[in-house]
Design a protein around this motif. Structure first.
Motif, mmCIF file in Angstrom:
data_model
loop_
_atom_site.group_PDB
_atom_site.id
_atom_site.type_symbol
_atom_site.label_atom_id
_atom_site.label_comp_id
_atom_site.label_asym_id
_atom_site.label_seq_id
_atom_site.Cartn_x
_atom_site.Cartn_y
_atom_site.Cartn_z
ATOM 1 N N LYS A 1 0.357 -1.026 -0.328
ATOM 2 C CA LYS A 1 0.289 0.061 0.298
ATOM 3 C C LYS A 1 0.834 1.318 -0.255
ATOM 4 C CE LYS A 1 -3.518 2.415 1.141
ATOM 5 N NZ LYS A 1 -4.600 2.389 2.501
ATOM 6 N N PHE B 1 0.542 5.111 0.395
ATOM 7 C CA PHE B 1 -0.713 6.930 0.263
ATOM 8 C C PHE B 1 0.147 7.950 -0.741
ATOM 9 C CE2 PHE B 1 -0.604 4.488 4.137
ATOM 10 C CZ PHE B 1 -2.028 4.456 4.374
ATOM 11 N N HIS C 1 -2.624 12.043 3.316
ATOM 12 C CA HIS C 1 -2.431 12.036 4.442
ATOM 13 C C HIS C 1 -0.656 12.712 4.427
ATOM 14 C CE1 HIS C 1 -5.987 9.829 5.548
ATOM 15 N NE2 HIS C 1 -5.013 8.899 5.436
ATOM 16 N N HIS D 1 -4.569 4.642 -2.156
ATOM 17 C CA HIS D 1 -4.932 5.964 -1.683
ATOM 18 C C HIS D 1 -5.042 7.314 -2.073
ATOM 19 C CE1 HIS D 1 -6.783 8.339 2.270
ATOM 20 N NE2 HIS D 1 -6.795 9.250 1.515
ATOM 21 N N VAL E 1 -8.102 1.618 -3.452
ATOM 22 C CA VAL E 1 -8.585 1.607 -2.572
ATOM 23 C C VAL E 1 -9.343 2.700 -2.111
ATOM 24 C CG1 VAL E 1 -6.519 0.899 -1.151
ATOM 25 C CG2 VAL E 1 -7.125 2.711 -1.094
ATOM 26 N N HIS E 2 -10.953 2.251 -1.397
ATOM 27 C CA HIS E 2 -11.558 3.167 -1.269
ATOM 28 C C HIS E 2 -12.657 4.569 -2.355
ATOM 29 C CE1 HIS E 2 -9.166 5.843 0.427
ATOM 30 N NE2 HIS E 2 -8.867 5.169 1.390
ATOM 31 N N SER F 1 -11.636 9.680 4.742
ATOM 32 C CA SER F 1 -10.603 10.313 3.988
ATOM 33 C C SER F 1 -10.572 8.823 3.164
ATOM 34 C CB SER F 1 -9.754 10.788 3.661
ATOM 35 O OG SER F 1 -9.473 11.587 5.398
HETATM 36 ZN ZN ZN Z 1 -6.504 6.081 2.660
#
Ligand code: ZN
Ligand code: URP
Ligand code: ZN
Length: 460
Positions: free
Chosen positions: A149, A151, A154, A182, A237-238, A287
């Motif tokens: 993963k 990001f 953040h 993310h 993701v998301h 988020s």
């Molecule tokens: Zn996330």
């Protein structure tokens, strides 16, 4: 020990058929149309569906974040998972800058070991790349950790730059891994947040306004571009927004190996929630944030069309009292995340299958089979097949439910879906042959859940 589940309808990602499921110890050993009575226990599943246990590939349990720690740990979180028909989770082990990926895994293994009600595995989040960490990536894929993963948001906590993103994609892709992202533009968000705070706009709604959908769409597009350059498969993701979904759809139309998950919060809730009185909007600070009303239907269409392949939760629970309240006077201090591990399956069934938005087979695919395939667990999990783990859900499609914090297993003082009603309840849950949930009661043993090493990425 042999258990026979008879008179039910087995439902998989592709078929439905009447069959008795014979379990011996941890495995399914037969699917029979004319079952004998040769079992220690016989369960009558008349009128019920038998689904493969659901898999939630996006959870955060026992995670330090935003100056506090998530309300659910691996025990409460996995019991809640089981209550909702989820028999395997994949959580995130987050690298501490300056440390190795293995060190992160050691920490997360210690948090989970002996504490889980259902099986578990880990993605590894890369936050600080150097040569030694690069070398760890292929080694970890071989050891059963094939997903990494990163990001793009953040900022100042987990965010990586584009060079790191490209390097991780190349290294992981060449070794049989999948990179999860993310996708929000953290630099853009950072500027907007500073402007908003300077203007004295500190209520929860401003969190959402600082995370515009364009910041997600841009990051999704950049990630897809880098994945294409590196020749690696990519997973978002998301995913929360119609614009970002459009970028995924375009990429898939070009034949790129791009995959994406969305989460129940983006299918069932919208930006209006931030205006709940008495700082209630803080419960929905996450988020990406909840989007404009109407966006939900685009995501449902994405699920039905196959442009979104997975529904996971991003379960990241913080209590309203004492945790969300940390940001009462400044939305930037509200811990970001929401619970959902327990309610994903029934929400998706009620809102998706009952409402005619997706077929029952698509439902099984989204919560179980596709996650198992994408993340190297198939056919051991995600399947009702001879030889598979006996992770099973006996599901009552006629039983009614009302979601409430008062009756949940999630260890958190609110539920984003409070008062939601519907039909379709996971009634009996088996984890590797053991009955662990029965009619709303946990009957398993904490520590039964076992770490699951996973196979390299092979696609869907
Ligand atoms: Zn996330
Ligand atoms: O706000 C969220 N989503 N919290 C969990 C961490 C993450 O970004 O997934
Ligand atoms: Zn997350």
């Amino acid at each position: 020990m042999r258990t026979l589940i008879k008179n039910g309808t087995v439902v998989t990602a592709s078929d439905s058929y009447r069959a008795a499921v014979l379990i011996e110890d941890e495995k399914i050993i037969a699917l029979e149309s004319n079952p004998g009575a040769d079992a220690d226990e016989i369960i009558d599943a008349s009128g019920k569906y038998i689904f493969p246990g659901a898999i939630d590939v996006h959870t955060h349990l026992d995670m330090p974040f935003c100056g506090t720690i998530t309300a659910d740990d691996f025990t409460t979180g996995t019991i809640a998972a089981a209550a909702g028909g989820t028999t395997c989770i994949i959580d995130y082990a987050l690298q501490t800058p300056g440390e190795t990926l293995q060190a992160a895994l050691d920490v997360w293994h210690q948090r989970a070991e002996g504490k889980c009600a259902v099986d578990y595995s880990f993605h590894v989040a890369v936050t600080d790349l150097n040569d030694a960490v690069m070398a760890e990536i292929p080694a970890l894929i071989k050891k059963g950790y094939p997903s990494f993963k990163v990001f793009m948001a953040h900022k100042g906590v987990f965010q990586i730059d584009d060079a790191t993103l490209l390097k991780v994609l190349k290294q992981s892709g060449e070794a049989g891994g999948l990179v999860l992202v993310h996708a929000e533009n953290g630099d853009v968000i950072d500027v907007l947040v500073k402007e908003m705070v300077a203007a004295g706009r500190t209520e929860p709604l401003y969190h959402a306004l600082c995370h515009p959908p364009q910041a997600e769409e841009e990051a999704v597009n950049r990630f897809i571009t880098m994945a294409e350059i590196s020749g690696a498969p990519a997973y978002i993701v998301h995913l929360s927004d119609a614009g970002a979904l459009g970028r995924v759809a375009d990429a898939r139309l070009q034949g790129l190996p791009v995959y994406a998950e969305t989460c129940p919060q983006y299918l069932f809730l919208n930006i209006d929630r931030y205006s709940e009185p008495d700082f209630g909007g803080a419960k929905y600070v996450m988020s990406p944030p909840l989007r404009e009303a109407g966006n939900e239907e685009y995501l449902w269409s994405g699920l039905a069309s196959g442009n979104l392949q997975v529904v996971a939760t991003d379960h990241c629970s913080f209590n309203f009292k004492g945790q969300k309240e940390l940001g009462r006077h400044d939305f930037t201090k509200i811990p970001s995340g929401a619970p959902g591990l327990e309610t994903r399956v029934q929400l998706l069934y009620a809102g998706g299958v009952n409402e005619g938005r997706i077929s029952i087979h698509k439902f099984v695919d989204l919560v179980s089979t596709a996650p198992a395939k994408l993340f190297g667990l198939y056919p051991q999990k995600g399947s009702v097949t001879v030889g598979s783990d006996a992770d099973l859900v006996i599901f009552d499609p006629e039983a009614a439910f009302t979601i409430s914090q008062a009756t949940q297993y999630q260890n958190v003082d609110h539920n984003p879906y409070e008062g939601f009603t519907g039909k379709g309840v996971p009634e009996k849950i088996f984890s590797r042959g053991r009955l662990i949930f029965d009619s709303g009661k946990y009957v398993g043993q904490v520590g039964h859940g076992r770490f699951q090493p996973r196979k390299p990425f092979t696609g869907l």
